[in-house]
Design an enzyme around this catalytic site. Structure first.
Site: not given
Lengths: 441, 402
Positions: B138, B207
């Protein structure tokens, strides 16, 4: 440990303990097991070594590049030839003078920076490049204006080599509005759209993905936008400390994966502030990490601008032809501390002396004179001209205005509507106080 | 009441030059067929010289059953129905067709079509380089997007889950937000960073993160949160066209919302809030998924005789203090309902901004309902208790209106 030039450095265990003259009771704990002062890896008269890729293994993509073994051998041969034979010289007179002038500019400018810092004209963290000029000059003088250079906080000389005027760099350091970044960047953030210099980054490693992005744009322009003649390359400079950072490895992977036109140049000056490269790195030979990701890795003597230039030609040519990235490790050294605030107490004076004897500027001067490319007088003319340029840049910076209050809010957003809508229903950037820099945002 | 402006040709300018919020269409390159910016008239504001055209758009949303006023665009009766993730894709596809410099990069965006199918089939249409499948890195591919943006492209970086962008915080904070300023305005960074976040259905703590609170302090970026297919497409397009770096927050549970959206091209303003339901008694400010909890609570409140005004703030940074302020001046009571954490969340900033600017208009302290400062638990019951539920909203309004 063999001292032959071609010795490979297989494991840290093979290093002999340091000679007793080196370690002192105070240093023993720090250096006893990790600093091979006598190793041939350091202070080398090595010919460049390179790691060519083996034939692709079945699991790899079928078009993985295999670098021809002839390329590095050709370079080795060139450099091994006797310097006295003029037909085999690596540079012409014109090229030599350009290289010399660029390196002298870098050196004089940095020396002036130190002076100015201690006189209170610039503040903050200033990282000087003395001693590493061969790397900057060796690579950047082969680039076109459209090619991109991405640097770190040690970026003054990269900016100068890329073509940013000394006046603009010095003004930026003084924090004046005529600086290349209007005084908003400072020593560690040199940018120039005109010369395609993208930073100047304060955190190590964070420029490498940006460089990868610039290379990606180049490939995109060629393949998606169909600008077939777009062969712009990107050169990313960073240090040995950065090579232990995740961003380095992630970008090596992506660059090789997509064959991006980028050259990763490691300026291995052996020290990350006070952390010796050998104390921080399990396998200190950074050039070997290139092939692990599918690109060739070179190790060269970064104190010799001609050697740097020869390898740079190879790497840049590779990138331009669309063959993908290259990792080049330049063994170099910084003569000053990490920054002007660094007392530089940890490095051994003997090590510093060894590298001072390999000063790249003096080495090139010697080469040019010995090979009759230039006379002492011609080089002195250049020295004098550079002195004047640097003096002029200081004068210009001194006389330039400091940024006005109105500049405070100007460049936060490319589209100032980003400051939003105020309670009165108007966009904040329409507030007349906005241009004065006093608006409430 | 709705006002629709249509412009033909590239040189047309809407409204008078006084209203700078309406962008002259001449600034949009590319195909120009029937582009209009949908606006509806606001309530009469005291300053009569204000040109109308603020983006208070009335829409029917998937949850509320109150008969909202007709949709602002006269063309929407002939529009098409789709789900929110399809609306995002439509916006993305239109922008990619319009400008070849627009590209997407992220994990599984290409061949897989996106983990929430936002980029489905785009790689087949535009190629592997324009819809780039990245390795799992990322920080580096976000940085790569920033470098690409600085050198002329307009990338959209997708975080497979917003939480993964925590790994890209270095690039988002140091480079994305700051480099335009640090370079003295030389390089612009027209990047869009988007992805699903928020609390889903038992996805576990990592998440279920809400990153808007972490990013809100970064200078130089804009943050928007979409909540309906209409504003999802509009915000996506506006974000891509913006010269500023924009972070677009989507929500995992809203991807399957269905709505009828106009066939004609439209964009939503990045800086404006959305009036969901006008009212008189209390201003409820919300965004993203909580909008639906609020509308559900609104049904109950209406039955109990209350008249809440619901505003979807949409622009998380900067706040649209005009729309919010007008509402506060009318109702004098504010309730903020958000999914962000209590500490340092968007609600906390909004409370401060409203207190600073509209303190005199408040009849009661601002009430802010946020998620508990708890890592989202896996168990369904516990998870339910960490986020604000409609019953709590009803209770809060009742207390506020005493």
């Amino acid at each position: 440990m063999s001292s032959s030039a071609a010795a490979t450095f297989s494991s840290l265990n093979a290093i002999p303990p340091p000679p007793s003259s080196f370690s002192s009771p105070a240093n023993d704990k720090l250096f006893s097991s990790s600093f091979p002062a006598a190793s041939p890896f350091l202070g080398s008269s090595h010919k460049p070594r390179s790691c060519v890729l083996s034939a692709p293994s079945p699991g790899r993509r079928s078009h993985a590049p295999v670098v021809a073994a002839t390329a590095p051998n050709a370079i080795k041969e060139k450099l091994a030839q006797s310097p006295a034979s003029s037909s085999n010289l690596l540079i012409t007179k014109e090229e030599g003078l350009v290289l010399y002038e660029d390196m002298v500019l870098g050196r004089s400018f940095e020396d002036m920076c130190a002076q100015m810092y201690y006189r209170g004209k610039m503040f903050g963290f200033v990282h000087l490049y003395n001693g590493q000029e061969a790397v900057s000059t060796g690579f950047i003088k082969l680039l076109k204006q459209e090619d991109t250079v991405v640097s770190t906080y040690r970026d003054h000389v990269h900016a100068l080599s890329k073509g940013v005027p000394a006046r603009e760099v010095m003004s930026e350091l003084f924090g004046k509005t005529t600086g290349c970044c209007r005084g908003q960047g400072g020593s560690m953030h040199m940018f120039s759209k005109e010369h395609n210099l993208i930073g100047g980054f304060a955190f190590i490693g964070e420029g490498i993905p940006v460089a990868t992005g610039a290379a990606f744009t180049s490939k995109y322009k060629r393949e998606v936008l169909k600008q077939a003649d777009c062969d712009h390359v990107t050169v990313a400079f960073f240090g040995d400390g950065t090579c232990n950072n995740g961003q380095f490895f992630e970008c090596l992977n992506m660059a090789a994966l997509w064959k991006l036109p980028i050259i990763f140049v490691v300026e291995n000056n052996l020290w990350a502030i006070g952390m010796s490269h050998l104390r921080a790195t399990s396998d200190p030979e950074i050039w070997k990490k290139g092939p692990a990701f599918g690109m060739p890795g070179f190790h060269i003597d970064g104190m010799d601008v001609l050697k740097v230039r020869e390898v740079a030609k190879e790497a840049i040519g590779r990138a331009r032809r669309g063959e993908g990235p290259t990792l080049v490790e330049c063994e170099t050294y910084r003569f000053r501390g990490h920054s002007l605030a660094d007392p530089d107490e940890l490095r051994d004076p003997a090590e510093k002396a060894r590298y001072a004897a390999r000063d790249p500027v003096t080495a090139l001067k010697k080469y040019m004179i010995e090979n009759k490319l230039a006379t002492e007088a011609e080089l002195k003319v250049i020295d004098k001209r550079i002195d004047e340029v640097v003096e002029d840049s200081v004068e210009f910076a001194d006389e330039s205005p400091v940024p006005a209050r109105s500049q405070l809010l100007e460049n936060v957003f490319a589209d100032p509507k980003g400051f939003g809508i105020g309670p009165d229903g108007k966009y904040r950037c329409e507030d007349p106080k906005f241009t004065e820099g006093t608006a409430q945002v | 009441m709705a006002t629709v402006f249509q412009a033909f040709g590239t040189a047309a300018v809407l409204l008078s030059a006084n209203d700078s919020r309406v962008r002259p269409l001449g600034s949009f390159p590319g195909r120009m067929a029937n582009v209009f910016i949908v606006r509806s008239e606001t309530k009469i504001v005291s300053d009569a010289t204000r040109v109308s055209g603020r983006g208070q758009h009335l829409i029917t949303n998937a949850v509320a059953t109150k008969a909202d006023a007709a949709a602002a665009s006269t063309g929407s009766k002939s529009g098409h129905e789709l789900l929110l993730f399809e609306a995002l894709r439509e916006g993305l596809e239109e922008e990619m067709e319009r400008d070849p410099c627009v590209c997407v990069m992220g994990e599984d965006v290409g061949h897989y079509g996106g983990s929430y199918k936002v980029t489905k089939d785009l790689a087949k249409k535009f190629g592997d380089l324009r819809v780039l499948d990245t390795p799992i890195a990322e920080n580096s591919f976000t940085g790569m997007g920033i470098g690409a943006a600085m050198t002329g492209l307009r990338p959209i970086v997708e975080g497979m889950n917003m939480g993964f962008l925590l790994l890209a915080f270095n690039q988002i904070s140091n480079n994305c937000g700051m480099l335009h300023y640090t370079s003295g305005g030389q390089f612009k960074i027209p990047i869009v960073i988007r992805g699903p976040g928020g609390v889903g259905r038992q996805l576990g703590a990592e998440h279920s993160q809400r990153l808007e609170s972490y990013f809100q302090s970064i200078p130089g970026i804009q943050m928007v949160a979409c909540s309906t297919p209409y504003n999802a497409k509009g915000l996506m397009k506006a974000a891509i066209r913006s010269e500023n770096p924009v972070i677009l927050f989507e929500h995992v549970l809203l991807y399957n919302l269905k709505e009828r959206i106009p066939d004609e091209e439209y964009i939503c303003s990045l800086e404006e809030a959305e009036m969901v339901r006008p009212g008189e008694h209390v201003t409820i400010l919300t965004y993203s998924r909580m909008r639906y909890h609020v509308m559900q609570a609104a049904k109950t409140l209406v039955n109990k005789g209350y008249d809440p005004e619901v505003i979807d703030i949409r622009s998380l940074k900067p706040f649209d203090l005009h729309t919010i302020g007008n509402s506060v001046k009318k109702t004098h009571r504010v309730l903020i309902v958000e999914e962000c954490m209590r500490t340092g969340g968007i609600g906390a900033s909004l409370t401060a901004a409203i207190t600073e600017n509209f303190h005199d208009y408040l009849d009661a302290p601002i009430v802010c309902l946020s998620s508990q400062d708890v890592p989202t638990p896996y168990a369904g019951t516990l998870e339910e208790w960490t986020v604000v539920q409609p019953a709590q909203i009803v209770t809060a309004v009742e207390q506020l209106c005493q």
